[in-house]
Write an enzyme that holds these catalytic residues in place. Structure first.
Site, PDB file in Angstrom:
ATOM      1  CD  GLN A  78      -0.207 -44.199 -10.373  1.00  0.00           C
ATOM      2  OE1 GLN A  78       0.017 -45.289  -9.892  1.00  0.00           O
ATOM      3  NE2 GLN A  78       0.725 -43.496 -10.953  1.00  0.00           N
ATOM      4  CG  PHE A  79       0.312 -37.878  -7.080  1.00  0.00           C
ATOM      5  CD1 PHE A  79       0.670 -36.744  -7.803  1.00  0.00           C
ATOM      6  CD2 PHE A  79       1.311 -38.743  -6.669  1.00  0.00           C
ATOM      7  CE1 PHE A  79       1.999 -36.491  -8.099  1.00  0.00           C
ATOM      8  CE2 PHE A  79       2.628 -38.495  -6.956  1.00  0.00           C
ATOM      9  CZ  PHE A  79       2.979 -37.374  -7.681  1.00  0.00           C
ATOM     10  CB  THR A  80       0.925 -39.653 -11.760  1.00  0.00           C
ATOM     11  OG1 THR A  80       0.682 -41.064 -11.753  1.00  0.00           O
ATOM     12  CG2 THR A  80       2.133 -39.328 -10.892  1.00  0.00           C
TER      13      THR A  80
END
Length: 149
Positions: A78-80
């Site tokens: 989950q880079f966000t």
């Protein structure tokens, strides 16, 4: 490293309609890797996730860990989690790790969980995924290794 840990009664992750991972009773872990994360960040987050005592005991107190209840883990990259929306309306993701750093740490988390005997499944790094879950409680915990060091 950041992790959003949700206690779930069930969760799954799919890519293009195909289920890649699914669990019952345990944690859905949304895992974000920071551009300067090291092995110590992984160690901290992994120990926190697997050691969290957020499952009810016989007195309905959150006192039991994932291992105590035979819980499972579903890990989704989950880079966000490193999105910065303080300026404007379009988040910046410059603090998220590039794949060459993030993938080995993400895979190390999964491998470590499996080696420690947890039923651990995952999504596909970098893919557009659909995550379904039933949050049990709801219980959601935010962990951040940066706040530890």
């Amino acid at each position: 490293m950041r992790a959003v840990v949700q206690r779930v009664s069930r969760a799954s992750v799919s890519v293009d309609g195909q289920v890649l991972g699914q669990i019952k009773n345990g944690f859905l872990v949304l895992l974000g890797i920071y551009k300067e994360d090291k092995e110590k960040d992984l160690d901290y987050i992994y120990k926190k996730v697997t050691g969290l005592r957020v499952f009810e005991d016989e007195n309905d107190q959150m006192n039991l860990s994932l291992a105590d209840v035979g819980g499972q883990i579903l890990v989704v990259s989950q880079f966000t989690l490193y999105g910065d929306a303080r300026k404007g309306r379009r988040p910046s993701f410059i603090d998220a790790a590039r794949p060459e750093l993030a993938i080995p740490l993400y895979e190390a988390f999964i491998k470590r969980a499996q080696e420690d005997g947890f039923h651990c499944q995952s999504g596909e790094f970098g893919a557009h995924m659909e995550v379904e879950l039933v949050n049990d409680g709801p219980v959601t915990i935010l962990l951040d290794s940066f706040k530890n060091f």
